[in-house]
Scaffold this motif. Structure first.
Motif, mmCIF file in Angstrom:
data_model
loop_
_atom_site.group_PDB
_atom_site.id
_atom_site.type_symbol
_atom_site.label_atom_id
_atom_site.label_comp_id
_atom_site.label_asym_id
_atom_site.label_seq_id
_atom_site.Cartn_x
_atom_site.Cartn_y
_atom_site.Cartn_z
ATOM 1 N N TYR A 293 0.820 -1.214 0.000
ATOM 2 C CA TYR A 293 0.000 0.000 0.000
ATOM 3 C C TYR A 293 0.856 1.267 0.000
ATOM 4 O O TYR A 293 0.573 2.243 0.705
ATOM 5 N N ALA A 294 1.907 1.226 -0.771
ATOM 6 C CA ALA A 294 2.749 2.399 -0.999
ATOM 7 C C ALA A 294 3.117 2.372 -2.474
ATOM 8 O O ALA A 294 2.629 1.533 -3.222
ATOM 9 N N GLY A 295 3.970 3.254 -2.913
ATOM 10 C CA GLY A 295 4.313 3.283 -4.327
ATOM 11 C C GLY A 295 5.776 3.602 -4.559
ATOM 12 O O GLY A 295 6.394 4.311 -3.767
ATOM 13 N N GLY A 296 6.337 3.071 -5.631
ATOM 14 C CA GLY A 296 7.706 3.383 -6.009
ATOM 15 C C GLY A 296 8.775 2.738 -5.162
ATOM 16 O O GLY A 296 9.943 3.140 -5.214
ATOM 17 N N ILE A 297 8.416 1.713 -4.388
ATOM 18 C CA ILE A 297 9.368 1.150 -3.431
ATOM 19 C C ILE A 297 10.441 0.309 -4.107
ATOM 20 O O ILE A 297 11.625 0.393 -3.755
ATOM 21 N N SER A 298 10.085 -0.513 -5.075
ATOM 22 C CA SER A 298 11.092 -1.377 -5.695
ATOM 23 C C SER A 298 12.177 -0.549 -6.364
ATOM 24 O O SER A 298 13.367 -0.901 -6.312
ATOM 25 N N ARG A 299 11.792 0.546 -6.957
ATOM 26 C CA ARG A 299 12.770 1.391 -7.647
ATOM 27 C C ARG A 299 13.601 2.207 -6.668
ATOM 28 O O ARG A 299 14.816 2.353 -6.828
ATOM 29 N N ALA A 300 12.962 2.736 -5.617
ATOM 30 C CA ALA A 300 13.661 3.602 -4.671
ATOM 31 C C ALA A 300 14.478 2.819 -3.650
ATOM 32 O O ALA A 300 15.535 3.271 -3.215
ATOM 33 N N CYS A 301 13.996 1.640 -3.257
ATOM 34 C CA CYS A 301 14.605 0.919 -2.137
ATOM 35 C C CYS A 301 15.153 -0.449 -2.505
ATOM 36 O O CYS A 301 15.668 -1.152 -1.632
ATOM 37 N N GLY A 302 15.059 -0.841 -3.771
ATOM 38 C CA GLY A 302 15.544 -2.156 -4.173
ATOM 39 C C GLY A 302 17.022 -2.353 -3.909
ATOM 40 O O GLY A 302 17.473 -3.486 -3.703
ATOM 41 N N ARG A 303 17.787 -1.273 -3.902
ATOM 42 C CA ARG A 303 19.229 -1.409 -3.696
ATOM 43 C C ARG A 303 19.584 -1.836 -2.277
ATOM 44 O O ARG A 303 20.704 -2.288 -2.017
ATOM 45 N N TYR A 304 18.640 -1.695 -1.343
ATOM 46 C CA TYR A 304 18.910 -2.106 0.037
ATOM 47 C C TYR A 304 18.652 -3.598 0.249
ATOM 48 O O TYR A 304 18.967 -4.138 1.314
ATOM 49 N N LEU A 305 18.068 -4.265 -0.726
ATOM 50 C CA LEU A 305 17.768 -5.692 -0.655
ATOM 51 C C LEU A 305 18.983 -6.479 -1.131
ATOM 52 O O LEU A 305 19.555 -6.184 -2.174
ATOM 53 N N ARG A 306 19.394 -7.490 -0.355
ATOM 54 C CA ARG A 306 20.549 -8.303 -0.749
ATOM 55 C C ARG A 306 20.192 -9.176 -1.949
ATOM 56 O O ARG A 306 19.021 -9.462 -2.207
ATOM 57 N N VAL A 307 21.197 -9.591 -2.669
ATOM 58 C CA VAL A 307 20.992 -10.546 -3.759
ATOM 59 C C VAL A 307 20.473 -11.849 -3.157
ATOM 60 O O VAL A 307 21.030 -12.369 -2.190
#
Length: 222
Positions: free
Chosen positions: A114-128
């Motif tokens: 229920y938010a927007g733009g998270i994968s693009r803005a915060c994807g870099r904080y997710l480990r491989v």
């Protein structure tokens, strides 16, 4: 403590937004999940009942006050936690679309609910190898499907509080977009978009994304 209970009850429980079954199912299915990042969290404290380490991010004033009552929040979590370790809760009071004071590729689970733009803005904080769990309420699942380093690995359906995972025929949920405009005589390929709907989508990060941090910029650990 009373204020934390009142806010959580009024804004989460009374609106049937806990989704406890979802987080319990995620913990059981993906045992390696530990550190969780939750941008746009508001006062949805529920993930901390199931995951020991959660970093929440929101610029909302009510959320600031809610998480600012650290003792009340910890008491609430301790009353319902499903793990043995002491809970670790951090709240970052800012817009998640701006760079966050956390390390890149340091989280096992990224929540986009229920938010927007998270994968693009915060994807870099997710480990491989880490997971993005999202719905498509603000187009987050559609956006994630366009990210070249995120692969759809499961969809989740909810019925009467029970959450079931489906890892079959995932290609039927994604269809190619129409080809992009030719560039210098070549057709630009495009990523898939969602063709079928589910309640939630689970994407796995397959490789690092180019860093958007400036050279030499310091990111404090989470």
């Amino acid at each position: 403590m009373e204020r934390v209970e009142e806010i959580y009850q009024g804004f989460v429980v009374d609106h049937q937004l806990e989704r406890s079954g979802l987080f319990e199912a995620l913990r059981e299915r993906y045992a390696s999940l530990d550190a969780v990042l939750y941008p746009g969290c508001f006062v949805h404290l529920t993930p901390s009942f199931f995951f020991q380490h959660v970093v929440y991010v929101d610029r909302n004033d009510l959320a600031r006050g809610f998480f600012g009552n650290k003792e009340g929040v910890l008491r609430k979590v301790r009353s319902r936690q499903q793990y043995a370790q002491p809970p670790h809760i951090r709240f970052i009071a800012q817009d998640y679309l701006q760079p966050l004071p956390v390390l890149e590729e340091s989280f096992d689970l990224l929540l986009a609910l229920y938010a927007g733009g998270i994968s693009r803005a915060c994807g870099r904080y997710l480990r491989v190898g880490g997971l993005l769990v999202t719905n498509d309420h603000h187009g987050d699942a559609t956006e994630a499907a366009t990210e070249e380093n995120l692969d759809l690995v499961a969809v989740v359906r909810e019925q009467r509080g029970r959450y079931t995972f489906d890892e079959q025929a995932l290609d039927t949920y994604l269809v190619p977009k129409s080809p992009g405009r030719p560039a210098r005589g070549r057709v630009v390929p495009s990523r898939p978009e969602l063709a079928r709907t589910a309640d939630y989508y689970v994407f796995r990060k397959s490789r690092p994304a180019p860093s958007s941090l400036e050279p030499g910029r310091f990111s404090p650990p989470h």
